[in-house]
Design a protein around this motif. Sequence first.
Motif, PDB file in Angstrom:
ATOM      1  N   GLU A 239      -6.563   2.059  18.951  1.00 12.80           N
ATOM      2  CA  GLU A 239      -6.680   2.368  17.530  1.00 12.80           C
ATOM      3  C   GLU A 239      -6.908   1.077  16.758  1.00 12.80           C
ATOM      4  N   PHE A 240      -7.671   1.157  15.692  1.00 11.83           N
ATOM      5  CA  PHE A 240      -7.931  -0.039  14.897  1.00 11.83           C
ATOM      6  C   PHE A 240      -7.594   0.209  13.431  1.00 11.83           C
ATOM      7  N   PHE A 241      -7.258  -0.854  12.759  1.00  9.85           N
ATOM      8  CA  PHE A 241      -6.914  -0.805  11.344  1.00  9.85           C
ATOM      9  C   PHE A 241      -7.388  -2.102  10.702  1.00  9.85           C
ATOM     10  N   CYS A 242      -8.028  -1.974   9.561  1.00 12.79           N
ATOM     11  CA  CYS A 242      -8.527  -3.154   8.859  1.00 12.79           C
ATOM     12  C   CYS A 242      -8.289  -2.975   7.365  1.00 12.79           C
ATOM     13  N   ALA A 243      -7.579  -3.913   6.742  1.00  7.08           N
ATOM     14  CA  ALA A 243      -7.351  -3.874   5.301  1.00  7.08           C
ATOM     15  C   ALA A 243      -8.515  -4.524   4.574  1.00  7.08           C
ATOM     16  N   VAL A 244      -8.930  -3.923   3.468  1.00  6.78           N
ATOM     17  CA  VAL A 244     -10.059  -4.427   2.681  1.00  6.78           C
ATOM     18  C   VAL A 244      -9.595  -4.588   1.239  1.00  6.78           C
ATOM     19  N   ASN A 245      -9.678  -5.790   0.713  1.00  8.17           N
ATOM     20  CA  ASN A 245      -9.241  -6.054  -0.655  1.00  8.17           C
ATOM     21  C   ASN A 245     -10.392  -6.198  -1.637  1.00  8.17           C
ATOM     22  N   ASP A 246     -11.572  -6.305  -1.127  1.00  6.37           N
ATOM     23  CA  ASP A 246     -12.742  -6.541  -1.976  1.00  6.37           C
ATOM     24  C   ASP A 246     -13.686  -5.351  -1.855  1.00  6.37           C
ATOM     25  N   ASP A 247     -14.035  -4.721  -2.987  1.00  4.79           N
ATOM     26  CA  ASP A 247     -14.897  -3.535  -2.942  1.00  4.79           C
ATOM     27  C   ASP A 247     -16.263  -3.839  -2.348  1.00  4.79           C
ATOM     28  N   ALA A 248     -16.794  -5.012  -2.652  1.00  2.00           N
ATOM     29  CA  ALA A 248     -18.105  -5.370  -2.102  1.00  2.00           C
ATOM     30  C   ALA A 248     -18.051  -5.405  -0.575  1.00  2.00           C
ATOM     31  N   HIS A 249     -16.938  -5.904  -0.035  1.00  2.00           N
ATOM     32  CA  HIS A 249     -16.786  -5.928   1.424  1.00  2.00           C
ATOM     33  C   HIS A 249     -16.684  -4.512   1.971  1.00  2.00           C
ATOM     34  N   LEU A 250     -16.021  -3.621   1.225  1.00  2.00           N
ATOM     35  CA  LEU A 250     -15.909  -2.230   1.670  1.00  2.00           C
ATOM     36  C   LEU A 250     -17.283  -1.585   1.803  1.00  2.00           C
ATOM     37  N   TRP A 251     -18.122  -1.734   0.781  1.00  2.00           N
ATOM     38  CA  TRP A 251     -19.428  -1.062   0.840  1.00  2.00           C
ATOM     39  C   TRP A 251     -20.305  -1.675   1.923  1.00  2.00           C
ATOM     40  N   SER A 252     -20.162  -2.954   2.154  1.00  2.00           N
ATOM     41  CA  SER A 252     -20.892  -3.572   3.257  1.00  2.00           C
ATOM     42  C   SER A 252     -20.408  -3.016   4.600  1.00  2.00           C
ATOM     43  N   ALA A 253     -19.080  -2.832   4.715  1.00  2.00           N
ATOM     44  CA  ALA A 253     -18.521  -2.284   5.960  1.00  2.00           C
ATOM     45  C   ALA A 253     -18.996  -0.855   6.195  1.00  2.00           C
ATOM     46  N   VAL A 254     -19.175  -0.083   5.136  1.00  2.00           N
ATOM     47  CA  VAL A 254     -19.675   1.294   5.285  1.00  2.00           C
ATOM     48  C   VAL A 254     -21.004   1.291   6.025  1.00  2.00           C
ATOM     49  N   PHE A 272     -11.893   5.806   5.826  1.00  2.00           N
ATOM     50  CA  PHE A 272     -11.694   4.797   4.792  1.00  2.00           C
ATOM     51  C   PHE A 272     -10.665   5.400   3.822  1.00  2.00           C
ATOM     52  N   TRP A 273      -9.478   4.825   3.743  1.00  2.00           N
ATOM     53  CA  TRP A 273      -8.419   5.320   2.853  1.00  2.00           C
ATOM     54  C   TRP A 273      -8.236   4.365   1.697  1.00  2.00           C
ATOM     55  N   ASN A 274      -8.061   4.906   0.481  1.00  2.00           N
ATOM     56  CA  ASN A 274      -7.686   3.996  -0.598  1.00  2.00           C
ATOM     57  C   ASN A 274      -6.160   3.819  -0.616  1.00  2.00           C
ATOM     58  N   ASP A 275      -5.693   2.867  -1.392  1.00  2.00           N
ATOM     59  CA  ASP A 275      -4.269   2.531  -1.388  1.00  2.00           C
ATOM     60  C   ASP A 275      -3.387   3.693  -1.817  1.00  2.00           C
ATOM     61  N   LEU A 276      -3.860   4.506  -2.761  1.00  2.00           N
ATOM     62  CA  LEU A 276      -3.031   5.609  -3.240  1.00  2.00           C
ATOM     63  C   LEU A 276      -2.822   6.678  -2.172  1.00  2.00           C
ATOM     64  N   LYS A 277      -3.844   6.900  -1.354  1.00  2.00           N
ATOM     65  CA  LYS A 277      -3.666   7.848  -0.263  1.00  2.00           C
ATOM     66  C   LYS A 277      -2.612   7.334   0.713  1.00  2.00           C
ATOM     67  N   ALA A 278      -2.703   6.061   1.065  1.00  2.00           N
ATOM     68  CA  ALA A 278      -1.714   5.486   1.977  1.00  2.00           C
ATOM     69  C   ALA A 278      -0.317   5.509   1.359  1.00  2.00           C
ATOM     70  N   PHE A 279      -0.240   5.198   0.078  1.00  2.00           N
ATOM     71  CA  PHE A 279       1.038   5.203  -0.635  1.00  2.00           C
ATOM     72  C   PHE A 279       1.685   6.586  -0.543  1.00  2.00           C
ATOM     73  N   GLY A 308      -3.676  -3.457   0.883  1.00  2.00           N
ATOM     74  CA  GLY A 308      -5.050  -3.705   0.469  1.00  2.00           C
ATOM     75  C   GLY A 308      -5.560  -2.588  -0.416  1.00  2.00           C
ATOM     76  N   ARG A 309      -6.718  -2.808  -1.000  1.00  2.00           N
ATOM     77  CA  ARG A 309      -7.307  -1.762  -1.846  1.00  2.00           C
ATOM     78  C   ARG A 309      -7.751  -0.567  -1.019  1.00  2.00           C
ATOM     79  N   TRP A 310      -8.291  -0.850   0.160  1.00  2.00           N
ATOM     80  CA  TRP A 310      -8.746   0.187   1.077  1.00  2.00           C
ATOM     81  C   TRP A 310      -8.326  -0.212   2.490  1.00  2.00           C
ATOM     82  N   ALA A 311      -8.249   0.773   3.361  1.00  2.00           N
ATOM     83  CA  ALA A 311      -8.032   0.522   4.784  1.00  2.00           C
ATOM     84  C   ALA A 311      -9.051   1.313   5.573  1.00  2.00           C
ATOM     85  N   ILE A 312      -9.496   0.740   6.649  1.00  2.00           N
ATOM     86  CA  ILE A 312     -10.419   1.415   7.575  1.00  2.00           C
ATOM     87  C   ILE A 312      -9.647   1.634   8.873  1.00  2.00           C
ATOM     88  N   SER A 313      -9.606   2.856   9.350  1.00  2.00           N
ATOM     89  CA  SER A 313      -8.862   3.148  10.570  1.00  2.00           C
ATOM     90  C   SER A 313      -9.634   4.117  11.444  1.00  2.00           C
TER      91      SER A 313
END
Length: 495
Positions: A239-254, A272-279, A308-313
Amino acid sequence: MSETEGKTPAEVLEAALAAWREALGEAHVILEPEALEAAQTATFATTQRIPAILRPADTVQVQACLRIAQAHGVPVYPVSGGRNWGYGSRVPSGDGSVLLDLGRMNRVLEHDEQLAYLTVEPGVTFRQAHAWLREKNSSTFITTIGGSPDASLVGNALERGDGRGPNADIFQHVCALEVVLPTGEVVRTGHARFPGAHAAPVFRWGLGPVLDGLFSQSSLGVVTRMTFWLSRKQPYLREFFCAVNDDAHLWSAVDRLQALALDGTLKGSFFFWNDLKAFSVTQQYPYASVGRTPLPDWARDQFREGFGRWAISGALSAPDAEIGALLERRLAAALDGAFQGVPTEANLAMTYWRKRTPQPEAPDPDRDRCGFIWCSVAVPFTSAHAKRGVEIADRVPRLFGLEPNLALLAHSPRCLYLVTALAYDRDVRGEDARAQACYRALTQELAQAGYFLTRAGLQAQELSPPVPDATTELVRTLKTVLDPWGILAPERSEN
C-alpha cells in the motif's frame, strides 16, 4: 386487475397481504410499526410510507410476490441489504410501496477457484462473501467498498458502486444475472439462459442483445442471482500513501498517475483524498475546541500539519517481488517520493462527523439520525477536468455551512469519480433542508460544467437534467412493456 374492482385502497392492500401471507408464511409479512418506521428512515429527510415488508426466501417466492402485486395493483420496492446509506438507505422511491426485502436470500450458490468466480443471491453481503472465501482457504477475493461490510454484493453492483483494488468497477465484472420481471416471469442473461451452458459464469455477452445493463439502476426487474468475477491474491502487495501540500503538485500528480494506470503499472483503484475527508474518518467534529460549525480554517490547518492538503493512496500488486520493485520505482518517480478484499467499517465514521455523540460499536447511520448525502459525478481523468470539478465541489458546500469532504477515485485509466460527502446532524433544526439545498446546488452547478451524476439516490429525484435524445422515451417504453401495471419501484428516476 379485476380483484381490485369495487374495493377501497385499504381493502386492496389487505387482500394482497392475505395472498402474500399464504405465499411466504405469516412470519415473513411484517407489519410491526417499529420495523416499518426503521425502514422508512434514511440519512436525510424522507416522507415515503411503507405499509408492509415482504421477505421471500427464493426466486419462486419473489415471482409469487410480484404476481400478487400485479394482480392487486399494490406497488413493491426491492432492496437487498438495505445499507444504501447516503443515497436513500432502503426507503422506496414512491409513497405506499411495500418493501420487498431480499435479505433472506443469502446463499452462495457456486464458486470456482480456478476460474475465479462466485455466484450469489442478493442477500449475500461483502462481509459474508469474505468470510466464506476465507473459510474455503481461497486464493481469490472480491473487491471491497467504502460503505458498510453488511451491504449486498448484488445491490451494490446494480447501483454501479465503486470498489477498492482490482475490479473496482464492480458491474463491469459480473455476468449471468437471473431476473424476475414485474410480471413474475424469469429471464437469465448471457449464456445463463441456455440449460447446461458451461460458459455462463465466465462469458458475459452470450448471444444476441446484451440485457444485463437493463437491470442496473433501473426498475425493470428484480435480480435474484448474479455471478461475480474475483481477483487472485498477489504475492507482492504494497500500500502507498503520499501527502500533497501544494495544489499544483496535486494536479501534476493526477496526470502522471493517469499515465501509470493506462500503461498497467497501477492496476487497481487508487484515491485522492482531501484533508476534510481524512479528518472525518479519523475523528468527529471538534466541538469542544471549535464550538461552532462550519469548521474554521485554523482548525483545518492544525489537522493538515500531520496530513497535508491532499493525500494519494492505493496499492501496488505484482506476481513477485522483482516485478513489484520495478513498479515501486515507477510509482516513486511519478509521486516524487485494504486492497485485497478485507471489508471494513472505517469509512462509516464519516456519517457521524457532525454528531455530538460517539459512534456506537455497531454503527447504523439511519437509526442514529446521522445526516449524510453522497454526490458522485464522472470526470475525465485529466488534471484540467479534476481541477475544475474540485473547484466547484470545494466552493458550493461552504456556501451552505457544510465542510467540502472530497475524494477523487480512479475508477478507470480514463475516468475519475469526484465524490462529495455532505455530512451533518439531523437532530439540528433546519439541517435536512440546508443539506438538500446544498445537494441541489452542487449537482446543478457540476452538470452545467459538464459533470453528471453516476448514481442518483432518492435525494436526486426530479433533479435529472433534460435529455435531448430519445433515451428517456425508450426507457419509458421498456418500462411499459415489462411492467404494464407500474408496480415495481414506481417513481424511481431512470434518466
